[in-house]
Write an enzyme that holds these catalytic residues in place. Structure first.
Site, PDB file in Angstrom:
ATOM      1  N   GLU A  41     -11.973   5.695   4.557  1.00 36.79           N
ATOM      2  CA  GLU A  41     -11.535   6.576   5.667  1.00 36.79           C
ATOM      3  C   GLU A  41     -12.494   6.620   6.827  1.00 36.79           C
ATOM      4  O   GLU A  41     -11.906   6.575   7.853  1.00 36.79           O
ATOM      5  CB  GLU A  41     -11.020   8.149   5.223  1.00 36.79           C
ATOM      6  CG  GLU A  41      -9.630   7.963   4.328  1.00 36.79           C
ATOM      7  CD  GLU A  41      -8.618   7.452   4.796  1.00 36.79           C
ATOM      8  OE1 GLU A  41      -8.464   7.188   6.134  1.00 36.79           O
ATOM      9  OE2 GLU A  41      -7.571   7.052   3.891  1.00 36.79           O
ATOM     10  N   TYR A  81       0.708  -1.182  -0.012  1.00 37.86           N
ATOM     11  CA  TYR A  81       0.140  -0.067  -0.035  1.00 37.86           C
ATOM     12  C   TYR A  81       0.769   1.258  -0.195  1.00 37.86           C
ATOM     13  O   TYR A  81       0.787   2.268  -0.735  1.00 37.86           O
ATOM     14  CB  TYR A  81      -1.012  -0.078   1.078  1.00 37.86           C
ATOM     15  CG  TYR A  81      -1.786   0.975   1.345  1.00 37.86           C
ATOM     16  CD1 TYR A  81      -2.715   1.675   0.423  1.00 37.86           C
ATOM     17  CD2 TYR A  81      -1.739   2.087   2.447  1.00 37.86           C
ATOM     18  CE1 TYR A  81      -3.614   2.536   0.542  1.00 37.86           C
ATOM     19  CE2 TYR A  81      -2.159   3.180   2.440  1.00 37.86           C
ATOM     20  CZ  TYR A  81      -3.349   3.574   1.594  1.00 37.86           C
ATOM     21  OH  TYR A  81      -4.183   4.625   1.735  1.00 37.86           O
ATOM     22  N   TRP A 108      -5.911   1.046  10.146  1.00 39.77           N
ATOM     23  CA  TRP A 108      -6.029   1.007   8.591  1.00 39.77           C
ATOM     24  C   TRP A 108      -5.965  -0.467   8.134  1.00 39.77           C
ATOM     25  O   TRP A 108      -6.551  -0.656   7.026  1.00 39.77           O
ATOM     26  CB  TRP A 108      -5.220   2.065   7.806  1.00 39.77           C
ATOM     27  CG  TRP A 108      -5.089   2.068   6.474  1.00 39.77           C
ATOM     28  CD1 TRP A 108      -4.283   1.566   5.825  1.00 39.77           C
ATOM     29  CD2 TRP A 108      -6.230   2.322   5.725  1.00 39.77           C
ATOM     30  NE1 TRP A 108      -4.639   1.750   4.377  1.00 39.77           N
ATOM     31  CE2 TRP A 108      -5.954   2.321   4.284  1.00 39.77           C
ATOM     32  CE3 TRP A 108      -7.495   3.024   6.087  1.00 39.77           C
ATOM     33  CZ2 TRP A 108      -7.034   2.632   3.367  1.00 39.77           C
ATOM     34  CZ3 TRP A 108      -8.499   3.505   4.968  1.00 39.77           C
ATOM     35  CH2 TRP A 108      -8.009   2.989   3.601  1.00 39.77           C
TER      36      TRP A 108
END
Length: 186
Positions: free
Chosen positions: A40, A18, A48
């Site tokens: 988000e 990522y 995350w």
């Protein structure tokens, strides 16, 4: 020689990929940015990595994050999403995604234009360490306010700043990271 990365990006292969391929790369397009706004928001209060690993299931559950498709979701879809163990089953966040799709449909110039209108102008020095990376900025506060005025939910200043980082509106790769300054903003 091993590449230097931001410290947050080294704990799992998912984070490495990522960080190296996606985080901080400019994203444009209403549906692509709608996905990021939604993810988000779903991340709020969670790690995350949880969202990153569930992203394929989120994409399947939310019709590829097509604004028009999600805006048409109704009560049956909310029930379906609440039963989907592949995603984060939080009713407030699910309902916010639907509300945000409907709000995005109403934006005269589109979601991409709105979001990018809040991007800071010009480069800034790379943060020396993760401690130098802010959680919010005046721009992220203004972005959150603008989104809320447009009818969006789950878009506070911290979430807005994470969105700005992830979509290349700002470059918060630390100074010794091989990606710092590697991708032009915008």
């Amino acid at each position: 020689m091993e590449l230097q990365r931001c410290a947050w990006a080294t704990s799992t292969p998912d984070y490495v990929a990522y960080h190296d391929e996606e985080w901080g790369v400019p994203v444009h397009g209403d549906d692509a940015l709608f996905e990021r706004v939604c993810l988000e928001a779903f991340q709020s209060g969670l790690s995350w990595i949880t969202i990153l690993r569930k992203r394929p299931a989120f994409r399947a559950a939310f019709a590829g994050f097509s604004i028009d498709a999600v805006a048409d979701f109704g009560d049956d879809d909310v029930a379906r999403l609440m039963a989907d163990a592949g995603i984060v089953r939080n009713r407030a966040k699910i309902e916010a995604a639907l509300r945000n799709a409907r709000a995005a449909q109403q934006l005269p110039d589109g979601l991409s234009a709105l979001l990018w209108s809040f991007a800071p102008s010009g480069p800034r020095p790379a943060p020396a360490t993760l401690a130098d990376v802010p959680a919010t900025t005046p721009e992220s506060t203004a972005l959150a306010t603008g989104l809320k005025r447009a009818g969006f939910a789950f878009v506070g200043p911290t979430t807005a700043y994470a969105l700005m980082q992830a979509t290349g509106m700002v470059d918060d790769h630390v100074a010794d990271c091989f990606r710092a300054g590697a991708v032009p903003l915008g």
